[in-house]
Design a protein around this motif. Structure first.
Motif, mmCIF file in Angstrom:
data_model
loop_
_atom_site.group_PDB
_atom_site.id
_atom_site.type_symbol
_atom_site.label_atom_id
_atom_site.label_comp_id
_atom_site.label_asym_id
_atom_site.label_seq_id
_atom_site.Cartn_x
_atom_site.Cartn_y
_atom_site.Cartn_z
ATOM 1 N N ALA A 1 0.841 -1.199 0.000
ATOM 2 C CA ALA A 1 0.000 0.000 0.000
ATOM 3 C C ALA A 1 0.875 1.248 0.000
ATOM 4 N N ARG B 1 -4.353 2.857 -0.189
ATOM 5 C CA ARG B 1 -4.880 1.600 0.343
ATOM 6 C C ARG B 1 -5.234 0.686 -0.826
ATOM 7 N N ASN C 1 -1.918 -4.030 3.096
ATOM 8 C CA ASN C 1 -2.158 -2.734 3.726
ATOM 9 C C ASN C 1 -1.496 -2.600 5.084
ATOM 10 N N ALA D 1 -3.350 -0.564 9.396
ATOM 11 C CA ALA D 1 -4.297 0.084 8.491
ATOM 12 C C ALA D 1 -5.535 -0.772 8.237
ATOM 13 N N THR D 2 -5.692 -1.832 9.016
ATOM 14 C CA THR D 2 -6.810 -2.757 8.835
ATOM 15 C C THR D 2 -7.880 -2.476 9.883
#
Length: 136
Positions: A48, A54, A112, A116-117
């Motif tokens: 990412a 993303r 990602n 960032a999840t």
């Protein structure tokens, strides 16, 4: 699991693209999937970050030989909609699509990064893993 590899030309080189290419044609059960995910996790930069946005992973089943499950995965930039990579995964000797669904979401999370999840994505991943383990 073996790969039929088709890359979509991308403006930024994803680590995933080179990993898939290096495992193209590998035999089922050789650990390719684990090696790809491990390499992505171990990388100091996420794909990412390489892409500058993303990433979303879409996967769907396609026709193949009777004893082989074939899934196409496409990696797309979430903001731009750019197609960054497409490849086909062939899984011989199985009829459940759960492992392919698990892999797609695992791949998205890995591309990602965990930070960032969303919690919803993680919950969905855990539900799919549990279903796969229980034979669902």
């Amino acid at each position: 699991m073996s790969y039929d590899y088709d890359a979509i030309p991308a403006r930024s080189e994803l680590l995933l693209a080179s990993l898939v290419q290096s495992h193209c044609g590998n035999a089922a059960g050789d650990g390719s999937i684990a090696n790809i995910v491990r390499s992505l996790v171990d990388s100091p930069v996420t794909d990412a970050e390489r892409a500058g946005e993303r990433l979303r992973v879409f996967g769907w089943q396609v026709d193949g030989p009777a004893d082989t499950l074939r899934w196409i995965y496409r990696v797309v930039g979430d903001n731009t909609g750019r197609d960054l990579l497409e490849f086909t995964l062939a899984v011989p000797g199985t009829f459940s699509d759960l492992p392919c669904r698990v892999f797609g979401l695992q791949l998205q999370i890995t591309l990602n990064g965990i930070a960032a999840t969303s919690p919803e994505e993680l919950d969905c991943y855990l539900e799919l893993v549990e279903a796969a383990h229980s034979g669902g």
